[in-house]
Design an enzyme around this catalytic site. Structure first.
Site, PDB file in Angstrom:
ATOM      1  CG  MET A  13       3.752  -3.328  10.771  1.00 51.69           C
ATOM      2  SD  MET A  13       2.476  -2.512  11.618  1.00 51.69           S
ATOM      3  CE  MET A  13       1.490  -3.001  12.166  1.00 51.69           C
ATOM      4  CG  LEU A  66      10.583 -10.341   4.029  1.00 49.77           C
ATOM      5  CD1 LEU A  66      10.586 -11.058   3.334  1.00 49.77           C
ATOM      6  CD2 LEU A  66      11.502  -9.252   4.324  1.00 49.77           C
ATOM      7  CB  THR A  97       0.135  -6.970   3.052  1.00 46.07           C
ATOM      8  OG1 THR A  97      -0.107  -7.186   4.444  1.00 46.07           O
ATOM      9  CG2 THR A  97      -1.357  -7.724   2.261  1.00 46.07           C
ATOM     10  CE  LYS A 172      -3.838  -6.722   6.461  1.00 44.85           C
ATOM     11  NZ  LYS A 172      -1.613  -5.772   6.417  1.00 44.85           N
ATOM     12  CG  ASN A 176      -5.347  -3.826   3.979  1.00 44.42           C
ATOM     13  OD1 ASN A 176      -5.872  -4.332   5.149  1.00 44.42           O
ATOM     14  ND2 ASN A 176      -3.795  -4.583   3.505  1.00 44.42           N
ATOM     15  CE1 TYR A 177     -12.106  -3.245  -3.809  1.00 42.73           C
ATOM     16  CE2 TYR A 177     -13.648  -3.698  -2.284  1.00 42.73           C
ATOM     17  CZ  TYR A 177     -13.177  -3.432  -3.991  1.00 42.73           C
ATOM     18  OH  TYR A 177     -13.960  -2.781  -3.669  1.00 42.73           O
ATOM     19  CB  SER A 179      -8.633  -0.314   4.672  1.00 40.48           C
ATOM     20  OG  SER A 179      -7.655   0.893   5.553  1.00 40.48           O
ATOM     21  CE  LYS A 241       1.018  -4.341  -0.804  1.00 39.12           C
ATOM     22  NZ  LYS A 241       1.968  -5.304   0.451  1.00 39.12           N
TER      23      LYS A 241
END
Length: 296
Positions: A13, A66, A97, A172, A176-177, A179, A241
């Protein structure tokens, strides 16, 4: 106004983001552990740096993106980190993230040293990063957001100010949770259909034409695991993660996340099953194996 930007982390990214900033005319001083990634930025018009100190030299803005909490801490707060080299008043845009509490702790230490910080992670895919169509979720002061917005717009077509410091990274992690849990839900659904004797293509056609299916089934699954492609756009190891981050945040907020806890156990099986580095949609293959479905 053209800026001098120290860019730390030129990965999947970060590399395209830094390149877009350089192509927009900003002076981008990039550093990464991989020399090939630094060379790619240089080819896009940026400046190659061998150290964080060099990336910070004369920079009015520092961007970090990172992989994990410890990498961000080291880059920003370590013995040779940004906190040692950036000039007072420099704006730090932390776009990784990581755990929200880690982000806030870093922000407090940077602010105590006279630096400004926004947590501003990005959403969407590597292809969107290359095309300059990312989504930015920014947390921090309105003043800092106004200052940073022209930079965000170099690589994003949607830039949102979520609120106070910490809200960007929280959003975020929450995104992402959802997703990552959806990866499990889709795999359970397709596995159940196959166990019932329904052909996968037929099940997919139904799900693509219902409200229930307008999620992963319309985005990642058809172009990845169902096409026989489990090369990682986003590997199961990073899914583990991100789901861990979501559960940690849910615990901090007192929010029960039952499906997330179950999903984490499934993501945690990926290394033992030799799938940690495969695409997240390979969750389907894990569920099929657990259900005793033989490969076609």
């Amino acid at each position: 106004m053209k800026r001098t930007i120290g860019f730390i982390g030129l990965g999947t990214m970060g590399g395209p983001m830094a390149a877009h900033l350089a192509k927009a005319g900003h002076h981008v001083q990039g550093v990464d552990l991989d020399p090939a990634k630094v060379a790619a930025l240089e080819a896009a018009g940026g400046t190659a740096c061998a150290s964080i100190a060099a990336a910070c030299a004369n920079a009015d803005t520092i961007i970090t993106i990172l992989p994990r909490d410890q990498h961000v801490r080291e880059a920003l707060l370590g013995a040779d980190g940004v906190i040692r080299h950036a000039a007072p008043g420099t704006l730090v845009l932390e776009m990784s993230t990581i755990l929200p509490r880690t982000s806030l702790d870093i922000a407090q230490q940077l602010q105590a040293a006279g630096l400004r910080m926004m947590d501003a992670p990005v959403g969407r895919t590597p292809a969107d990063a290359r095309a300059g169509r990312l989504l930015v979720m920014a947390g921090g002061s309105q003043e800092d957001f106004v200052d940073a917005q022209p930079l965000f717009e170099c690589f994003a077509d949607k830039v949102l100010h979520m609120g106070a410091l910490g809200t960007g990274i929280q959003m975020k992690v929450i995104n992402n949770y959802m997703s990552m849990v959806s990866m499990v839900l889709t795999s359970e659904t397709l596995t159940m259909a196959k166990k019932a004797g329904i052909a996968t293509p037929a099940a997919v056609e139904v799900l693509q034409n219902t409200v229930a299916g307008r999620g992963q089934i319309n985005t990642n699954f058809p172009k990845k695991v169902l096409a026989g492609d489990i090369t990682p756009d986003f590997p199961l190891s990073l899914g583990y993660k991100d789901l861990s981050l979501g559960l940690a945040l849910g615990h901090e907020l007192g929010t029960p996340l039952f499906l997330g806890a179950s999903a984490l156990e499934l993501f945690g099986m990926a290394p033992a099953m030799g799938r940690a580095d495969q695409d997240c949609t390979a969750m389907l293959l894990i569920l099929e194996q657990l259900a005793g479905i033989k490969k076609d």
